[in-house]
Design an enzyme around this catalytic site. Sequence first.
Site, mmCIF file in Angstrom:
data_model
loop_
_atom_site.group_PDB
_atom_site.id
_atom_site.type_symbol
_atom_site.label_atom_id
_atom_site.label_comp_id
_atom_site.label_asym_id
_atom_site.label_seq_id
_atom_site.Cartn_x
_atom_site.Cartn_y
_atom_site.Cartn_z
ATOM 1 N N HIS A 133 56.829 7.446 73.813
ATOM 2 C CA HIS A 133 55.347 7.506 73.058
ATOM 3 C C HIS A 133 55.807 9.055 73.928
ATOM 4 O O HIS A 133 54.943 8.485 74.697
ATOM 5 C CB HIS A 133 54.305 6.840 73.654
ATOM 6 N N HIS A 147 54.270 12.843 72.231
ATOM 7 C CA HIS A 147 53.599 14.443 71.374
ATOM 8 C C HIS A 147 54.448 15.884 72.434
ATOM 9 O O HIS A 147 53.553 15.896 73.164
ATOM 10 C CB HIS A 147 52.741 14.231 71.312
ATOM 11 N N GLN A 176 52.450 17.993 72.666
ATOM 12 C CA GLN A 176 50.659 18.144 74.184
ATOM 13 C C GLN A 176 50.987 18.262 75.541
ATOM 14 O O GLN A 176 50.405 18.892 76.325
ATOM 15 C CB GLN A 176 50.735 16.886 73.842
ATOM 16 N N ARG A 201 40.557 15.841 71.030
ATOM 17 C CA ARG A 201 41.118 16.158 69.555
ATOM 18 C C ARG A 201 40.730 17.301 68.670
ATOM 19 O O ARG A 201 41.829 18.049 67.869
ATOM 20 C CB ARG A 201 41.087 14.546 68.879
ATOM 21 N N TYR A 216 54.009 14.972 64.673
ATOM 22 C CA TYR A 216 53.373 14.386 63.636
ATOM 23 C C TYR A 216 52.962 16.450 63.023
ATOM 24 O O TYR A 216 52.208 16.343 62.093
ATOM 25 C CB TYR A 216 51.725 14.063 63.708
ATOM 26 N N ARG A 243 43.843 4.681 60.109
ATOM 27 C CA ARG A 243 42.461 5.380 60.028
ATOM 28 C C ARG A 243 43.681 6.284 59.027
ATOM 29 O O ARG A 243 42.441 7.388 57.907
ATOM 30 C CB ARG A 243 41.402 5.969 60.645
ATOM 31 N N HIS A 258 50.200 3.997 66.198
ATOM 32 C CA HIS A 258 48.071 3.904 66.871
ATOM 33 C C HIS A 258 47.995 2.889 66.458
ATOM 34 O O HIS A 258 47.176 2.971 64.878
ATOM 35 C CB HIS A 258 47.771 5.293 66.934
ATOM 36 N N GLU A 283 42.800 3.069 70.182
ATOM 37 C CA GLU A 283 42.513 3.711 71.268
ATOM 38 C C GLU A 283 41.062 3.751 71.124
ATOM 39 O O GLU A 283 40.636 3.953 72.964
ATOM 40 C CB GLU A 283 43.502 4.772 71.071
ATOM 41 N N HIS A 335 48.404 1.782 72.221
ATOM 42 C CA HIS A 335 47.155 1.577 71.681
ATOM 43 C C HIS A 335 46.807 0.864 71.763
ATOM 44 O O HIS A 335 45.390 0.829 70.685
ATOM 45 C CB HIS A 335 46.461 3.050 71.821
ATOM 46 N N ASP A 385 53.215 9.585 76.510
ATOM 47 C CA ASP A 385 52.299 10.055 75.342
ATOM 48 C C ASP A 385 51.918 11.718 75.284
ATOM 49 O O ASP A 385 51.748 13.019 75.104
ATOM 50 C CB ASP A 385 51.038 9.418 75.629
HETATM 51 ZN ZN ZN Z 1 49.687 9.520 70.782
#
Ligand code: ZN
Length: 461
Positions: A59, A61, A64, A85, A124, A213, A239, A242, A276, A327
Amino acid sequence: MIENTLFAQHARLADGWRRNVLLQWDATGTLTAVTPDSVAPGGVQYAAGPVMAGMPNLHSHAFQRAMAGLTEYRANPADSFWSWRELMYRFAARITPESIGAIAQWLYIEMLKAGYTSVCEFHYVHHAPDGQRYANPAEMAERVVDAAQVTGIGMTMLPVLYQYSGFGALDPRADQARFIHTPESLLASLATLRDARPENGALRYGVAPHSLRAVSAASLTRLLAGLDAGFPGAPVHIHIAEQTGEVDSCVATEGSRPVRWLLDRFDVDSRWCLVHATHVDENEVQSMAASGAIAGLCPTTEANLGDGLFPAHDFLAAQGRFGIGSDSHIAVDWRSELRLLEYGQRLLRRERNVLASSNAVHVADYLFDAAALGGAAATGRAVGVLEAGRRADWIVLDPDHPAIAGHGCEAWLSGVVFCEHGESPVLDVTVGGFKVVEGRRHRDEESAFRRYRATLEGLLA
Ligand code: ZN
């Protein structure tokens, strides 16, 4: 020198440490034979130390990585994942194709040096900041794939379906415009990407519905049907649970907890990775373990974001499968992930050696082997253990490192995972039969770091 052959005085195979192992592979980077108790052929290359499979990172991203260390101050008395976030979205708004490529290249070099030989990229940030499509709709993902290929790490690229801002199919927020796709536009973009960068032994594609979500039952159904038509058997990552806030919203709008909701409605099996699955009840733990899905655990990020503690002891006791991911990249080291996974349970239960099993009493050995195999399943690629038919991906430990020097092989992984003394014990790293790290050094690390640093300075200016 004999080509495509390595002799290891010690190598960790599916049944543990073995002596005098001859590794042979073909031009595609696939192991053709792994033979313990061999005699070294004349002219063979010797491994510099103990050899073991590289760890898959299930995992990531990538962008980040550039935020790591920049959100460790209190901005709000109730700082949480959700306030983090907001900062992450502001950062994501500034990322360009050029910058994501530079960040990913540096990150993947860090991963390789740490002994991660595969990465699953949960990607994403698809569009321009206002949501406009780039001329090439897969521009951003393509830059990330290129970073993997140029550094040498194996990749599973998982473009993300992000449609809604919350349960009940809420409209996306303005600051989510870069992420938004329909199932059909995501699959079309993925097909474009596959045409430009075809799958090979080091590259595979799948999809990642972002979270319950961000998708609906209907859109998830469409995504999976399209995936089966165009990418049969491809991995699916999500996900799942989490935050307690998302569990509460799921119960309020959908009538059940997220893991339960997913397992009840979709055919969740070993192609799925539930990232998660932090907030699960005992019933969900048992069902998830029985499904064969891989639990995607990211202990350092989950600790950093204040997510909560996955019930690892109960899940492993139920024969659940797991792998690890870095992550948000607050740490890029599988040793830290495994250590914290065990330490969380020790602190909670006030016991030691919690995540051992009756047939594998050494915690680190058990966690390493299980995370490598579970992580391999999550990649959808033939990695995770040294055996014929799998990728020629391995790491070589420094035999003179104080974590292992003077110890018998039964204590090597314990030293590597639990001892934090000095430099990394990972000396050399080979991926697909090519040595990409030698003597703790990647051939491109200086130029990649200069590019990363300039990118970061630009992003933060
Ligand atoms: Zn993630």
